[in-house]
Design a protein around this motif. Structure first.
Motif, short mmCIF file in Angstrom:
data_model
loop_
_atom_site.label_atom_id
_atom_site.label_comp_id
_atom_site.label_asym_id
_atom_site.label_seq_id
_atom_site.Cartn_x
_atom_site.Cartn_y
_atom_site.Cartn_z
N ALA A 114 -77.15 -37.26 -6.75
CA ALA A 114 -77.33 -39.03 -7.27
C ALA A 114 -78.51 -39.13 -9.04
O ALA A 114 -77.48 -39.85 -9.57
CB ALA A 114 -78.14 -39.54 -5.57
N ILE A 115 -78.83 -37.97 -8.92
CA ILE A 115 -80.19 -37.57 -9.91
C ILE A 115 -78.68 -37.10 -11.30
O ILE A 115 -78.86 -38.31 -11.91
CB ILE A 115 -80.44 -36.65 -9.88
CG1 ILE A 115 -82.48 -36.55 -8.81
CG2 ILE A 115 -80.81 -36.47 -11.68
CD1 ILE A 115 -83.06 -36.28 -9.32
N VAL A 116 -77.82 -36.72 -11.18
CA VAL A 116 -76.52 -36.77 -12.09
C VAL A 116 -75.83 -37.89 -12.38
O VAL A 116 -75.67 -37.63 -13.23
CB VAL A 116 -76.04 -35.27 -11.89
CG1 VAL A 116 -74.64 -35.35 -12.74
CG2 VAL A 116 -77.08 -33.91 -11.80
N PHE A 117 -75.03 -37.96 -11.18
CA PHE A 117 -74.47 -39.51 -11.59
C PHE A 117 -75.29 -40.73 -11.27
O PHE A 117 -74.42 -41.59 -12.20
CB PHE A 117 -73.51 -39.21 -10.02
CG PHE A 117 -72.55 -38.38 -9.79
CD1 PHE A 117 -71.35 -38.74 -10.47
CD2 PHE A 117 -72.74 -37.08 -10.14
CE1 PHE A 117 -70.27 -38.24 -10.98
CE2 PHE A 117 -71.69 -35.99 -9.72
CZ PHE A 117 -70.21 -36.62 -10.07
N SER A 118 -76.64 -40.57 -11.61
CA SER A 118 -77.40 -41.92 -11.94
C SER A 118 -77.00 -42.08 -13.58
O SER A 118 -77.16 -43.08 -14.09
CB SER A 118 -78.44 -42.14 -11.14
OG SER A 118 -79.35 -41.34 -12.10
N ASP A 119 -76.94 -40.98 -13.65
CA ASP A 119 -76.64 -41.26 -15.36
C ASP A 119 -75.80 -41.42 -15.85
O ASP A 119 -74.91 -40.59 -16.08
CB ASP A 119 -77.44 -39.74 -15.95
CG ASP A 119 -78.07 -39.43 -17.32
OD1 ASP A 119 -77.28 -40.41 -18.35
OD2 ASP A 119 -79.03 -38.83 -17.87
N GLU A 120 -75.44 -42.37 -16.89
CA GLU A 120 -74.01 -42.27 -17.47
C GLU A 120 -73.35 -41.56 -17.86
O GLU A 120 -72.63 -41.52 -18.29
CB GLU A 120 -73.75 -44.04 -17.77
CG GLU A 120 -73.63 -45.36 -16.59
CD GLU A 120 -73.67 -46.20 -16.61
OE1 GLU A 120 -73.22 -46.49 -18.13
OE2 GLU A 120 -73.97 -47.61 -16.34
N ASP A 121 -74.55 -40.97 -18.71
CA ASP A 121 -73.99 -39.89 -20.31
C ASP A 121 -73.92 -38.77 -19.40
O ASP A 121 -72.89 -37.92 -19.65
CB ASP A 121 -75.33 -40.08 -21.07
CG ASP A 121 -75.88 -40.94 -21.99
OD1 ASP A 121 -74.55 -42.00 -22.47
OD2 ASP A 121 -76.37 -41.28 -21.87
N GLU A 122 -74.50 -38.16 -18.12
CA GLU A 122 -73.99 -37.53 -17.77
C GLU A 122 -72.40 -37.06 -16.90
O GLU A 122 -72.00 -36.61 -16.71
CB GLU A 122 -75.53 -36.93 -16.17
CG GLU A 122 -76.58 -36.62 -17.04
CD GLU A 122 -76.44 -34.70 -17.69
OE1 GLU A 122 -75.73 -34.25 -17.67
OE2 GLU A 122 -76.92 -35.20 -19.17
N VAL A 123 -72.28 -38.97 -16.26
CA VAL A 123 -71.36 -38.24 -16.06
C VAL A 123 -70.33 -38.71 -16.43
O VAL A 123 -69.09 -38.16 -16.46
CB VAL A 123 -70.86 -39.68 -14.73
CG1 VAL A 123 -69.37 -40.42 -14.44
CG2 VAL A 123 -71.82 -39.81 -13.69
N GLN A 124 -70.15 -38.77 -17.95
CA GLN A 124 -69.04 -38.76 -19.16
C GLN A 124 -68.97 -37.51 -19.60
O GLN A 124 -67.47 -37.34 -19.63
CB GLN A 124 -69.79 -39.93 -20.25
CG GLN A 124 -68.20 -40.02 -21.46
CD GLN A 124 -67.12 -41.07 -20.57
OE1 GLN A 124 -67.81 -41.81 -19.76
NE2 GLN A 124 -66.06 -40.22 -20.70
#
Length: 145
Positions: A114-124
């Motif tokens: 959830a922490i990773v996917f809450s950051d739109e830059d990380e998702v990109q």
């Protein structure tokens, strides 16, 4: 805790075109790695029937029901990325992250994802990653104790 996410459980170009195919695809990785029995994948469909596992930010986290705990041999994750979003109960999903956790370990694993996917830059970064190896490197922190 062993390695929760293994390189062999990361697929950069999933082949599923529907939610159910994506659950099957991500679940098959858990079965293939020996983390769960086939029964666990069936329970992932039961869970999806009762509550959507769509989490937002193009992420779905299919997982089994509480009754399926005996189908889990060890905690594990699988990740399948899709070039074209899959319709997940009306929501666009680019990542299906199947999760199986022993002894409530899944709660800690879920929080890391959830922490990773809450950051739109990380998702990109995950969307732009050129290979499964690159995706694994971006997510390797989920293996940290």
């Amino acid at each position: 805790m062993n390695q929760i996410l293994e390189p062999r459980n990361v697929i950069a170009a999933g082949t599923a075109r529907t939610r159910d195919e994506a659950i099957r695809e991500a679940g098959a990785l858990l079965v293939g790695s020996g983390a769960v029995s086939e029964d666990y994948v069936a329970s992932m469909f039961e869970r999806e029937a009762s509550v959507s596992t769509y989490m937002g930010n193009t992420l779905a986290i299919p997982h089994g029901t509480n009754e399926a705990k005996e189908s889990i041999r060890r905690s594990a994750l699988s990740l399948v990325r899709y070039a074209d979003p899959i319709d997940w109960n009306g929501q666009p999903v680019r990542f299906a992250v199947a999760i199986a956790g022993l002894n409530n370990e899944h709660l800690e694993i879920l929080s890391k994802i959830a922490i990773v996917f809450s950051d739109e830059d990380e998702v990109q970064k995950l969307i732009d990653a050129s290979s499964a190896e690159d995706i694994f490197a971006l997510l390797e922190e989920v293996n940290a104790e």
